[in-house]
Design a protein around this motif. Sequence first.
Motif, short mmCIF file in Angstrom:
data_model
loop_
_atom_site.label_atom_id
_atom_site.label_comp_id
_atom_site.label_asym_id
_atom_site.label_seq_id
_atom_site.Cartn_x
_atom_site.Cartn_y
_atom_site.Cartn_z
N MET A 107 -17.38 -1.80 -62.01
CA MET A 107 -17.07 -0.47 -61.13
C MET A 107 -17.99 0.62 -61.34
SD MET A 107 -13.46 1.60 -60.29
CE MET A 107 -12.59 0.79 -61.94
N CYS A 108 -18.92 1.03 -60.38
CA CYS A 108 -19.62 2.33 -60.35
C CYS A 108 -18.91 3.39 -60.78
CB CYS A 108 -20.20 2.43 -59.10
SG CYS A 108 -21.06 1.14 -58.48
N ARG A 109 -19.63 4.40 -61.69
CA ARG A 109 -19.27 5.66 -61.96
C ARG A 109 -19.26 6.74 -60.93
NH1 ARG A 109 -21.25 5.61 -68.32
NH2 ARG A 109 -20.24 3.78 -68.88
N ASN A 110 -20.28 6.59 -60.27
CA ASN A 110 -20.49 7.70 -59.22
C ASN A 110 -19.99 7.15 -57.80
OD1 ASN A 110 -21.64 9.34 -61.22
ND2 ASN A 110 -23.57 8.40 -60.97
N ILE A 111 -19.29 8.09 -56.98
CA ILE A 111 -19.14 7.89 -55.64
C ILE A 111 -20.23 8.23 -54.80
CG2 ILE A 111 -17.57 8.71 -53.87
CD1 ILE A 111 -15.76 7.52 -56.06
N THR A 112 -20.63 7.24 -53.84
CA THR A 112 -21.78 7.19 -52.87
C THR A 112 -21.55 8.52 -52.15
OG1 THR A 112 -21.94 5.18 -53.18
CG2 THR A 112 -23.13 6.30 -51.44
N VAL A 113 -22.70 9.36 -51.99
CA VAL A 113 -22.81 10.59 -51.00
C VAL A 113 -23.17 9.98 -49.84
CG1 VAL A 113 -24.33 12.55 -50.61
CG2 VAL A 113 -23.59 12.26 -52.91
N LEU A 114 -22.23 10.19 -48.84
CA LEU A 114 -22.46 9.96 -47.38
C LEU A 114 -22.85 10.92 -46.47
CD1 LEU A 114 -19.25 7.60 -47.36
CD2 LEU A 114 -21.63 6.97 -47.92
N ARG A 115 -22.74 12.01 -46.81
CA ARG A 115 -22.96 13.05 -45.81
C ARG A 115 -24.45 13.51 -45.58
NH1 ARG A 115 -22.69 19.09 -47.20
NH2 ARG A 115 -23.58 20.24 -45.37
N GLY A 116 -24.92 13.40 -44.56
CA GLY A 116 -26.51 13.66 -44.36
C GLY A 116 -27.15 12.38 -44.40
N LEU A 117 -26.70 11.29 -44.48
CA LEU A 117 -27.70 9.93 -44.32
C LEU A 117 -28.06 9.76 -42.72
CD1 LEU A 117 -25.10 7.63 -45.93
CD2 LEU A 117 -27.18 8.41 -46.92
N GLU A 118 -29.26 9.18 -42.75
CA GLU A 118 -30.12 9.16 -41.57
C GLU A 118 -30.17 7.42 -41.48
OE1 GLU A 118 -30.35 10.67 -38.91
OE2 GLU A 118 -29.49 12.45 -39.61
N PRO A 119 -29.62 6.80 -40.66
CA PRO A 119 -28.58 6.88 -39.72
C PRO A 119 -27.33 7.51 -40.47
CG PRO A 119 -28.78 4.66 -39.87
CD PRO A 119 -29.86 5.23 -40.66
N ALA A 120 -26.56 7.89 -39.61
CA ALA A 120 -25.16 8.19 -40.22
C ALA A 120 -24.35 7.11 -41.04
CB ALA A 120 -24.29 8.87 -39.24
N ALA A 121 -23.46 7.51 -41.99
CA ALA A 121 -22.53 6.59 -42.67
C ALA A 121 -21.86 5.78 -41.72
CB ALA A 121 -21.54 7.29 -43.51
N THR A 122 -21.86 4.38 -41.92
CA THR A 122 -21.03 3.56 -41.16
C THR A 122 -19.48 3.50 -41.56
OG1 THR A 122 -21.59 1.63 -42.54
CG2 THR A 122 -23.04 2.02 -40.53
N SER A 123 -18.82 2.78 -40.87
CA SER A 123 -17.46 2.71 -41.26
C SER A 123 -17.47 1.85 -42.39
CB SER A 123 -16.42 2.15 -40.12
OG SER A 123 -16.49 3.07 -39.01
N GLU A 124 -18.02 0.86 -42.47
CA GLU A 124 -18.29 0.16 -43.68
C GLU A 124 -18.69 0.71 -45.01
OE1 GLU A 124 -20.31 -4.26 -44.54
OE2 GLU A 124 -21.43 -2.86 -43.68
#
Length: 88
Positions: free
Chosen positions: A1-18
């Motif tokens: 299990m990863c230690r860090n939660i993925t940053v989703l805000r500001g992605l291009e293209p925007a973060a998908t539901s997946e």
Amino acid sequence: MCRNITVLRGLEPAATSEEIYAAALQYVRKVTGVGSLSSTTRAPIERAAAEVARITEQLLAEMPERRNPPQTVPPLRRPEVRARLGLD
């Protein structure tokens, strides 16, 4: 299990539901201490992850635009991770 939660805000293209669900699942597994899902943990973990994902999608929609994109690429956008998970 990863230690860090993925940053989703500001992605291009925007973060998908997946990607949002994957981050929610990562968060729920981290706070519960569940490393792998079993028959007794699968249903409550998946319900919680779905609810966290729903709230996260709403939160991301309400946040102002980010000035700089995240420094790292989310795991589900990396070819080696997608291949390992059998997503391609």
